[in-house]
Design a protein around this motif. Structure first.
Motif, PDB file in Angstrom:
ATOM      1  N   VAL A  50       0.642  -1.337  -0.271  1.00  0.00           N
ATOM      2  CA  VAL A  50       0.294  -0.098   0.074  1.00  0.00           C
ATOM      3  C   VAL A  50       0.599   1.684   0.099  1.00  0.00           C
ATOM      4  CG1 VAL A  50      -0.214  -0.141   2.219  1.00  0.00           C
ATOM      5  CG2 VAL A  50      -1.529   1.239   1.067  1.00  0.00           C
ATOM      6  N   ARG A  75       0.812  -4.322   4.153  1.00  0.00           N
ATOM      7  CA  ARG A  75       0.125  -3.941   4.831  1.00  0.00           C
ATOM      8  C   ARG A  75      -0.227  -4.249   5.860  1.00  0.00           C
ATOM      9  NH1 ARG A  75      -4.128  -2.263   2.381  1.00  0.00           N
ATOM     10  NH2 ARG A  75      -4.064  -2.457   0.528  1.00  0.00           N
ATOM     11  N   ARG A  95      -7.399   0.356  -1.638  1.00  0.00           N
ATOM     12  CA  ARG A  95      -6.739  -0.295  -1.370  1.00  0.00           C
ATOM     13  C   ARG A  95      -5.933  -0.145  -2.159  1.00  0.00           C
ATOM     14  NH1 ARG A  95      -5.007  -5.045  -2.851  1.00  0.00           N
ATOM     15  NH2 ARG A  95      -5.220  -5.665  -5.792  1.00  0.00           N
TER      16      ARG A  95
END
Length: 373
Positions: free
Chosen positions: A115, A235, A346
């Motif tokens: 991310v 993440r 996301r």
């Protein structure tokens, strides 16, 4: 400027061990001393002074990192692909995110759960350069040409594909030729081994420094409006180590502001922190003039455009990530890319941004303008 020579120092030796996953005890040692060492995948290959936007704050006189319980270690990478592999394997904590490379990789392998948390280069720092007398006048003229790139793993290839796709053109007749940096790249352009080069602004500036005359060709309109540099993390790390990540990126934000306001001081601080990067074979004054030239455009690209509606350092928007997906789908010839990636939210997060920006920016700028090492 001559290509900087990588010197094997004790610091570099430690980084090499980290890249191989052999230095697992080092972060634990640092943690025991109250400092969380955050390792970054460094695709610049050396601790180049152009990275002063990050490294200036490591100097004890500024102390933007350790005072908050973190520090940065550089792990040298040969390409973006290697950086992604190292992020997946946990050998580094954060690294560069170039959408044209990252998005197809994430679509192909959903387990690559990265991310983007901080946009370090909010303006587009890519360039197209040609010889002054070249018939190439626009990005459209790159179709079917020999395109110089730093290496076969360089972002110049995907950037060319993205710009041609924006114009409804194909790159199937383009030939991508690795010409390196500095003097070798300049010779390739001078001797017509390539018709153009697509690279970052700093790479083009290094070519000009060795005496090669260049003409800059405009980027395509849509692509020119996008940022060109994000930093991403796994993440899981975002979930497990939020406090350290806020401290890390706040340190980068402070260093960026400082370096933009006083580039000479930032270069001095970089050299003091990484003495192996000091100039060899020429005076520091000469080296400083070269670096000022190399960073003449980059120093502004570190900062958000004045008309940007979100002036928070590091912030991203869903609109730009949708644009990144659309352009990457065209350049990679994968019309299903958006559906394969799923929700674009996301891919990035602004959840750290308010905390990262919770410092007195004007105080940092005043400090920079008054600073003397």
């Amino acid at each position: 400027m001559k290509k900087e020579r990588a010197m094997l120092t004790r610091r570099d030796f430690g980084l090499g061990l980290g890249a191989l996953g052999l230095a697992a005890g080092l972060p634990a040692l640092a943690q025991a001393q109250g400092v969380r060492v955050m390792k970054v995948a460094n695709t610049a290959a050396v601790n180049d002074p152009q990275q002063c936007f990050t490294t200036a704050g490591q100097h004890p006189r500024l102390d933007f990192y350790k005072s908050k319980g973190v520090d940065v270690e550089y792990v040298n990478m040969s390409s973006m692909t290697q950086a992604l592999q190292s992020l997946r394997a946990g050998h580094v904590d954060f690294g560069p995110a170039v959408p044209g490379i990252l998005l197809p990789a994430m679509a192909k392998d959903p387990s690559l759960d990265l991310v983007s948390v901080y946009k370090w280069l909010p303006r587009n720092a890519n360039v197209i350069v040609v010889k002054p007398g070249s018939p190439i006048r626009s990005a459209a003229d790159l179709a079917g040409k020999r395109i110089g790139v730093r290496s076969q793993g360089d972002t110049g290839i995907v950037i060319t594909k993205i710009m041609l796709a924006e114009l409804g053109l194909k790159d199937d007749r383009c030939e991508y030729i690795a010409i390196g940096d500095g003097a070798p790249a300049g010779a390739a352009i001078d001797n017509d081994r390539v018709d153009a080069m697509v690279a970052f602004d700093t790479a083009a500036a290094r070519i000009e420094l060795v005496g090669t005359k260049l003409r800059y060709v405009p980027l395509t309109p849509k692509f020119a409006q996008l940022g060109s540099g994000w930093l991403c993390v796994p993440r899981k790390l975002l979930k497990d180590d939020r406090k350290a990540l806020v401290a890390l990126f706040q340190g980068i934000a402070k260093s960026t502001l400082f370096s933009n306001a006083n580039l000479d001081a930032a270069i001095d601080l970089h050299w003091a922190t990484y003495p192996e990067s000091r100039p060899k074979g020429r005076s520091e004054d000469e080296a400083r003039k070269e670096l000022a030239f190399i960073l003449k455009d980059r120093r502004n690209s570190w900062m958000r455009r004045p008309d940007d509606p979100d002036q928070r350092m590091g912030a991203s928007s869903v609109a730009e990530w949708k644009a990144n997906i659309e352009m990457t789908a065209e350049s990679s010839k994968n019309p299903k890319l958006a559906s394969e990636l799923g929700d674009p939210n996301r891919l990035f997060t602004n959840e750290l941004i308010d905390d990262i920006n919770a410092f007195d920016k004007q105080a940092v700028i005043r400090m920079a303008r008054e600073f003397r090492l």
